[in-house]
Design an enzyme around this catalytic site. Structure first.
Site, mmCIF file in Angstrom:
data_model
loop_
_atom_site.group_PDB
_atom_site.id
_atom_site.type_symbol
_atom_site.label_atom_id
_atom_site.label_comp_id
_atom_site.label_asym_id
_atom_site.label_seq_id
_atom_site.Cartn_x
_atom_site.Cartn_y
_atom_site.Cartn_z
ATOM 1 N N THR A 1 0.848 -1.200 0.000
ATOM 2 C CA THR A 1 0.000 0.000 0.000
ATOM 3 C C THR A 1 0.878 1.243 0.000
ATOM 4 O O THR A 1 1.938 1.264 0.632
ATOM 5 C CB THR A 1 -0.953 0.036 1.231
ATOM 6 O OG1 THR A 1 -1.738 1.230 1.161
ATOM 7 C CG2 THR A 1 -0.225 0.015 2.563
ATOM 8 N N LYS B 1 -3.446 3.632 6.105
ATOM 9 C CA LYS B 1 -3.863 2.222 6.083
ATOM 10 C C LYS B 1 -2.799 1.368 6.770
ATOM 11 O O LYS B 1 -3.109 0.461 7.522
ATOM 12 C CB LYS B 1 -4.028 1.727 4.633
ATOM 13 C CG LYS B 1 -5.320 2.150 3.968
ATOM 14 C CD LYS B 1 -5.496 1.352 2.668
ATOM 15 C CE LYS B 1 -6.750 1.738 1.934
ATOM 16 N NZ LYS B 1 -6.999 0.930 0.740
ATOM 17 N N ASP C 1 -8.578 -3.393 -0.573
ATOM 18 C CA ASP C 1 -9.361 -2.428 -1.333
ATOM 19 C C ASP C 1 -10.661 -2.170 -0.578
ATOM 20 O O ASP C 1 -11.259 -3.101 -0.043
ATOM 21 C CB ASP C 1 -9.662 -2.957 -2.732
ATOM 22 C CG ASP C 1 -9.943 -1.807 -3.661
ATOM 23 O OD1 ASP C 1 -8.994 -1.133 -4.102
ATOM 24 O OD2 ASP C 1 -11.143 -1.516 -3.909
ATOM 25 N N TYR D 1 -12.856 9.443 3.395
ATOM 26 C CA TYR D 1 -14.206 9.753 3.885
ATOM 27 C C TYR D 1 -14.303 9.784 5.415
ATOM 28 O O TYR D 1 -15.408 9.942 5.954
ATOM 29 C CB TYR D 1 -15.199 8.720 3.323
ATOM 30 C CG TYR D 1 -15.280 8.710 1.814
ATOM 31 C CD1 TYR D 1 -16.028 9.675 1.130
ATOM 32 C CD2 TYR D 1 -14.610 7.754 1.050
ATOM 33 C CE1 TYR D 1 -16.104 9.683 -0.253
ATOM 34 C CE2 TYR D 1 -14.675 7.754 -0.336
ATOM 35 C CZ TYR D 1 -15.421 8.720 -0.981
ATOM 36 O OH TYR D 1 -15.499 8.727 -2.356
HETATM 37 P P1 IMP Z 1 -8.867 2.303 -1.791
HETATM 38 O O1 IMP Z 1 -9.226 1.105 -0.998
HETATM 39 O O2 IMP Z 1 -7.552 2.841 -1.323
HETATM 40 O O3 IMP Z 1 -8.960 2.085 -3.268
HETATM 41 O O4 IMP Z 1 -9.923 3.392 -1.378
HETATM 42 C C1 IMP Z 1 -10.976 3.861 -2.177
HETATM 43 C C2 IMP Z 1 -11.421 5.212 -1.681
HETATM 44 O O5 IMP Z 1 -12.074 5.072 -0.434
HETATM 45 C C3 IMP Z 1 -10.276 6.202 -1.475
HETATM 46 O O6 IMP Z 1 -10.688 7.474 -1.879
HETATM 47 C C4 IMP Z 1 -10.046 6.178 0.020
HETATM 48 O O7 IMP Z 1 -9.600 7.430 0.480
HETATM 49 C C5 IMP Z 1 -11.429 5.828 0.569
HETATM 50 N N1 IMP Z 1 -11.292 4.995 1.758
HETATM 51 C C6 IMP Z 1 -10.851 3.716 1.826
HETATM 52 N N2 IMP Z 1 -10.806 3.294 3.097
HETATM 53 C C7 IMP Z 1 -11.209 4.343 3.853
HETATM 54 C C8 IMP Z 1 -11.326 4.530 5.256
HETATM 55 O O8 IMP Z 1 -11.043 3.679 6.090
HETATM 56 N N3 IMP Z 1 -11.763 5.753 5.639
HETATM 57 C C9 IMP Z 1 -12.073 6.741 4.764
HETATM 58 N N4 IMP Z 1 -11.956 6.630 3.452
HETATM 59 C C10 IMP Z 1 -11.521 5.432 2.997
#
Ligand code: IMP
Length: 185
Positions: A8, A13, A66, A142
């Site tokens: 990552t 994360k 993801d 978010y």
């Molecule tokens: P990804 O898993 O990194 O592809 O996340 C997809 C989208 O969701 C991204 O814009 C992240 O910022 C948001 N996101 C993923 N996990 C979280 C979380 O735990 N809190 C807030 N936003 C999240």
């Protein structure tokens, strides 16, 4: 101690995973190998594509993750498009779309994809609601607009440790930890 790579580029994360794995006999190492995040209608498909791609490049056990935000009144939008929506309209845009909507229930879903003698998938869901305004400076994405059930705070108002009590990612990581410890998927 068993070494496990978390692929990552997202520092937050990794911080969450490190805190979650603190008491386990697993040494977590961050890897920033880049992999294509395909656009698909299902986050499991996105994660599976990622681990298959990375398994050709990394020979040690690893996982990636993801996640997506699913707003029920919007037919689960943005879901697999969460990254795009966060990067374009952002939290302010989501609050604007929901400004006249009373029913604000939403959930986060996380898929952790582990590659260890083949692919293994683990899921976690955190149910809650979208706040009426931005609250808190912690976390990422978010976090300032999501209030998990059983709390009155947004994720953005919580420490990493507190967020880990409720979060989708923490639940999915816990499921993976159980599998690594006992071989139960
Ligand atoms: P990804 O898993 O990194 O592809 O996340 C997809 C989208 O969701 C991204 O814009 C992240 O910022 C948001 N996101 C993923 N996990 C979280 C979380 O735990 N809190 C807030 N936003 C999240």
């Amino acid at each position: 101690m068993f070494k496990l790579y978390f692929i990552t580029g997202n520092r937050e994360k990794f911080k969450e995973a490190k805190d979650r794995f603190k008491y386990l006999d697993i040494k977590l190492i961050q890897s920033k190998i880049e992999y294509p995040e395909i656009q698909a209608s299902d986050i499991t498909e996105i994660a599976l594509y990622g681990i298959n791609y990375c398994s050709e490049r990394l020979k040690s056990p690893f996982f990636l993750e993801d996640s997506g935000l699913f707003i029920e009144e919007l037919n689960c939008f943005p879901g697999p498009y969460s990254r795009y929506v966060q990067d374009t309209i952002g939290n302010e845009g989501i609050l604007k779309i929901l400004s006249n909507i009373k029913k604000r229930s939403a959930y986060f879903k996380s898929v952790v994809a582990l590659y260890k003698d083949g692919p293994h998938l683990f899921e976690g869901i955190s149910r809650g609601a979208i706040s009426n305004k931005l609250r808190g400076q912690n976390g990422f994405g978010y976090d300032p607009i999501f209030i998990p059930e059983e709390s009155s705070k947004t994720f953005g108002e919580m420490s990493t440790k507190e967020k880990n009590k409720f979060s989708h990612r923490s639940i999915a990581l816990e499921n993976m930890a159980k599998y690594l410890e006992n071989g139960v998927e």
